[in-house]
Structures are given as C-alpha cells and as structure tokens.
Scaffold this active site. Structure first.
Site, PDB file in Angstrom:
ATOM      1  N   LYS A 111      -6.757  59.273  16.610  1.00 23.77           N
ATOM      2  CA  LYS A 111      -6.144  59.069  17.916  1.00 23.77           C
ATOM      3  C   LYS A 111      -6.479  60.353  18.688  1.00 23.77           C
ATOM      4  O   LYS A 111      -6.042  61.437  18.289  1.00 23.77           O
ATOM      5  CB  LYS A 111      -4.630  58.897  17.773  1.00 23.77           C
ATOM      6  CG  LYS A 111      -3.923  58.696  19.087  1.00 23.77           C
ATOM      7  CD  LYS A 111      -2.420  58.525  18.855  1.00 23.77           C
ATOM      8  CE  LYS A 111      -1.708  58.249  20.174  1.00 23.77           C
ATOM      9  NZ  LYS A 111      -0.258  58.104  19.959  1.00 23.77           N
ATOM     10  N   THR A 149      -5.471  61.939  21.147  1.00 24.96           N
ATOM     11  CA  THR A 149      -4.403  62.817  21.623  1.00 24.96           C
ATOM     12  C   THR A 149      -3.670  63.528  20.486  1.00 24.96           C
ATOM     13  O   THR A 149      -2.849  64.409  20.728  1.00 24.96           O
ATOM     14  CB  THR A 149      -3.382  62.031  22.463  1.00 24.96           C
ATOM     15  OG1 THR A 149      -2.877  60.952  21.672  1.00 24.96           O
ATOM     16  CG2 THR A 149      -4.017  61.495  23.739  1.00 24.96           C
ATOM     17  N   CYS A 150      -3.982  63.193  19.258  1.00 28.54           N
ATOM     18  CA  CYS A 150      -3.343  63.783  18.078  1.00 28.54           C
ATOM     19  C   CYS A 150      -3.908  65.191  17.830  1.00 28.54           C
ATOM     20  O   CYS A 150      -5.127  65.366  17.780  1.00 28.54           O
ATOM     21  CB  CYS A 150      -3.593  62.867  16.876  1.00 28.54           C
ATOM     22  SG  CYS A 150      -3.308  63.604  15.267  1.00 28.54           S
ATOM     23  N   THR A 151      -3.045  66.163  17.658  1.00 25.47           N
ATOM     24  CA  THR A 151      -3.466  67.550  17.453  1.00 25.47           C
ATOM     25  C   THR A 151      -4.338  67.700  16.213  1.00 25.47           C
ATOM     26  O   THR A 151      -5.394  68.334  16.263  1.00 25.47           O
ATOM     27  CB  THR A 151      -2.223  68.469  17.342  1.00 25.47           C
ATOM     28  OG1 THR A 151      -1.457  68.326  18.533  1.00 25.47           O
ATOM     29  CG2 THR A 151      -2.624  69.914  17.168  1.00 25.47           C
TER      30      THR A 151
END
Length: 115
Positions: free
Chosen positions: A8, A10-12
């Site tokens: 994903k 946007t996942c860090t």
C-alpha cells in the site's frame, strides 16, 4: 528473477522497502493491492511461500477486523483468506515475493532475507 512487492503506497514500511530496493538497484515490480487486488489463489500461494497461516497475516488493529469480530469467530483458513480478498486492509504488508519464496517484510530490515 523478478521481485514483486505487494504493498500500500501510503504505508510507511512499504515505502521503506520500496526505497531500499531502489537504492540497491534491484529490479522489482510493485503491486498496490488496493488498486490491483490479490486474487485468492495468489494469496494462498503467497501464504504457502511464507509458511504462514492466514490468521497470522491479519492486521488485527484495523477497524474492519473489529467490525467483523474476527477475533471472536471460529473462521477456517479458507474463510479468512476470503475476507482478506474482500477487505485488503486485513492483509499485513508489505509482502515481498521472489521465485518460490516470499516474506512479510515487517520490519523493513527483513528484506535482506530474500535478496
């Protein structure tokens, strides 16, 4: 052999893995499984390659996990996989696949296990 990262954007942790692969010059494909969902057969294959049971790949802090009351349900592995396909928020990430191996790259440092 091509590496595939199921992520994903946007996942860090996903961003850390993506950056580490770019920095090391490794050729890889990134799959945003929110845009391009992981088919059930592929998810089952990834679980097998990671030697994980479906319940071990669940994101237990996600609102959908609580809404569906998964913790209190005696679901079969097959039912859990079906829920993961329907609700990608339930899938831990990123998953890194290379040939006949796959890992859950959490934390991102685990990436070196597959390179």
């Amino acid at each position: 052999m091509t590496i595939v990262v199921y992520q994903k954007p946007t996942c860090t942790t996903c961003r850390q893995v993506h950056a580490a692969l770019k920095e090391s010059g490794v050729d890889f494909d990134a799959v945003d499984y929110y845009v391009d969902p992981i088919p059930k057969a592929k998810l089952v294959e990834l679980l097998r390659k990671m030697k994980m049971r479906p319940r071990d790949l669940l994101r237990t802090r996600e609102p959908i996990y609580k809404t569906l009351k998964i913790a209190d349900s005696p679901l079969t592995d097959d039912e859990i996989v079906d829920l993961m396909v329907l609700h990608p928020d339930l899938i831990q990430r990123p998953i890194v696949e290379k040939g006949n191996r796959a890992i859950l790259a959490r934390p991102a440092e685990r990436l070196k296990e597959i390179l």
